[in-house]
Enzyme design. Structure first.
Site, PDB file in Angstrom:
ATOM      1  N   ASN A  72      38.910  97.143 100.115  1.00  9.99           N
ATOM      2  CA  ASN A  72      39.924  96.636  99.197  1.00  9.99           C
ATOM      3  C   ASN A  72      39.695  95.176  98.840  1.00  9.99           C
ATOM      4  OD1 ASN A  72      41.065  99.150  99.424  1.00  9.99           O
ATOM      5  ND2 ASN A  72      42.745  98.513 100.743  1.00  9.99           N
ATOM      6  N   GLU A 173      37.449 102.485  95.955  1.00 11.62           N
ATOM      7  CA  GLU A 173      38.722 103.225  95.922  1.00 11.62           C
ATOM      8  C   GLU A 173      39.507 102.971  94.636  1.00 11.62           C
ATOM      9  OE1 GLU A 173      40.928 102.578  99.531  1.00 11.62           O
ATOM     10  OE2 GLU A 173      39.515 103.748 100.734  1.00 11.62           O
ATOM     11  N   GLU A 292      33.384 105.498 104.153  1.00  8.81           N
ATOM     12  CA  GLU A 292      34.490 105.086 105.027  1.00  8.81           C
ATOM     13  C   GLU A 292      34.955 106.310 105.789  1.00  8.81           C
ATOM     14  OE1 GLU A 292      37.775 102.676 103.713  1.00  8.81           O
ATOM     15  OE2 GLU A 292      36.550 101.641 102.200  1.00  8.81           O
TER      16      GLU A 292
END
Length: 503
Positions: A72, A173, A292
């Site tokens: 992120n 993401e 991930e």
């Protein structure tokens, strides 16, 4: 005592073992970088400020590719903040983790560190708040030998040789509403395709990873993969998968069977990719980068109150520092079995993360570094899995789970290195209560001896390794392992992970 049987045959293969499956992940998050791999005041620190005790543990862990700098974090990151003289680097607010980023560690320092751990840098570019030009800039800075403004800047900054990064992630993401720059699949796909084509104009040999779903539970899962690949299929080499596992409502049986969920996730993404391949009438196969994955007690983190006042955002706070148990280690071992089982399509993976943050390695400032329970199945599998992944035929008693129905009590995968004359078998006993005896027909491999047998198990499956007791849970020799006439037998205690090295 329940009985299970495995049959190994060199003719029943999946694919060669890819070393990139044993990758990891370092994000500018919590204490992963600062007070994790980097602590200039530590007694073991090298000239760049990186802890040598951590370097030694990372080498022992046996990681290959390491994804950096996020996560992120990358969707708001300005890569140029982390290069040049440290005293001139700006402090920035990190919106992803409500922290203050000092930029003491950036691309050049991390590239030097990764050489110390014998790893390969897998770099993520910011497609959240930035785009094509910034991706081209960091590629030029990192990979062009010399003679351009940015490559000469790298040289002036103390890195005369290019970093030669091969794998590049096109954002992170981007299906997630929490992500800076989040948009629709169509919006992301167009940006990713433009970025990929531009980067390939600079270097057509790059290996590019496009963002898949951030989890199988996302409402757009499946449609996201299809839409993104319809736009990018010819321009990328991998689509990413992300998944984290934890027990829900005390359902430990389903937690121990988490690999069933990973298997289904992988199969679904493969189906989506192959659908696009068929529609396009393409000869190209899309591979998966499961970049991930881990056990992560997200429900605990979500209960922590976030600091909302940006003026109070701390530097390198303690975030996501899961203390892992023996059971967690067994689940991590089983997830590695799932990844190897899909070696024909999953050719890269990253355990998230490496140090302190949901990690197999923990450190204390000015103190020691030690191995969490999850360190061991990863390190041993990375060391022993060589050659080709075999598809063992498994006959196992079933166990009942609320989440997945009946599942095999014993799960396993094997690898075979014909040139070295070795094989390895990795086994999990998912039962909470039953010891299982496993017979392995290894005759077709020509196995003559059991070189080693190690089992990770603790009668208290909630036990873990702490600062005060760093070796509470470690693998122990499994003295039950023996071989007779090409058949290996071994006894597996409940909630256990076992590795056999065969000669």
């Amino acid at each position: 005592m329940p009985q299970a049987r495995l049959t190994l045959d060199p003719h029943f293969t999946v694919a060669p073992v890819s070393r990139r499956v044993f990758g990891s992940f370092v994000e500018h998050l919590g204490r992963a970088v600062y007070d994790g791999i980097y602590e200039p005041g530590h007694r073991t620190a090298n000239e760049d400020g990186f802890r040598r005790d951590v370097i030694e543990l990372v080498r022992e862990l046996g990681v290959s590719t390491i994804r950096y700098p996020g996560g992120n974090f990358v969707s708001g990151y300005r890569w140029e903040d982390g290069v040049g003289p440290r005293e001139s680097r700006p402090r920035r607010l990190d919106l992803a983790w409500h922290s203050t980023e000092t930029n003491e560690v950036g691309l050049d320092e991390f590239a030097r560190w990764i050489k110390e751990v014998d790893g390969e840098l897998m770099y993520a570019v910011n497609l959240g708040t930035r785009g094509v030009q910034e991706a081209l800039d960091v590629l030029e800075y990192a990979n062009i030998p010399s003679g351009t403004a940015l490559s000469d800047q790298r040289i002036a900054n103390g890195s005369p040789e290019p970093h030669a990064i091969r794998m590049w992630c096109l954002g992170n993401e981007m299906d997630g509403p929490w992500q800076l720059g989040h948009g629709t699949a169509e919006e992301y796909a167009r940006l990713a395709a433009k970025t990929a084509r531009a980067m390939r104009q600079l270097d057509p040999t790059l290996e590019l990873v496009v963002c898949g779903s951030s989890g199988a539970g996302m409402p757009t899962f499946g449609d996201w993969e299809r839409t993104v690949l319809e736009e990018t299929y010819d321009d990328v080499d991998f689509i990413s998968c992300h998944a984290y596992y934890e027990p829900h409502d005390g359902d430990m049986a389903s937690f121990l069977a988490s690999a069933v969920s990973m298997d289904r996730f992988i199969d679904s993404v493969v189906a989506s990719a192959d659908h696009v391949k068929a529609v396009r009438r393409s000869d190209k196969t899309m591979y998966l980068s499961f970049d991930e994955w881990n056990v992560w007690y997200q429900s605990v983190y979500n209960d922590v109150e976030k600091i909302t006042d940006a003026s109070e955002w701390p530097q390198a706070p303690r975030l996501l520092e899961n203390a892992y148990s023996a059971m967690d280690a067994v689940v991590v071992g089983s997830l590695l079995i799932s990844l190897l089982r899909h070696a024909d399509r999953v050719t890269a993976a990253s355990l998230a993360q490496l140090v302190n943050v949901i990690a197999p390695i923990t450190t204390e400032p000015q103190g020691p570094a030690w191995r969490q329970t999850t360190f061991y199945p990863f390190a041993i599998t990375s060391r022993l899995a060589r050659g080709t992944v075999l598809d063992p035929k498994i006959d196992s008693p079933a166990m009942v789970t609320d989440a997945y129905g009946d599942v095999p009590m014993v799960d396993a995968v094997a690898t075979h290195d014909d040139a070295a004359g070795t094989a390895a078998v990795f086994l999990v006993n998912r039962s909470l209560t039953d010891t299982v005896t496993v017979s392995i027909d290894a005759g077709p491999l020509g196995v003559e001896s059991v070189r080693s047998a190690q089992t990770l198990h603790d009668d208290d499956y909630s036990a873990g390794n702490t600062l005060q007791d760093q070796d509470r849970v470690v693998p122990e020799p499994n003295k039950s392992a023996r071989i007779e006439n090409g058949t290996v037998t071994v006894t597996l205690p409940p909630v256990s992970w076992t590795a056999l090295e065969l000669q």
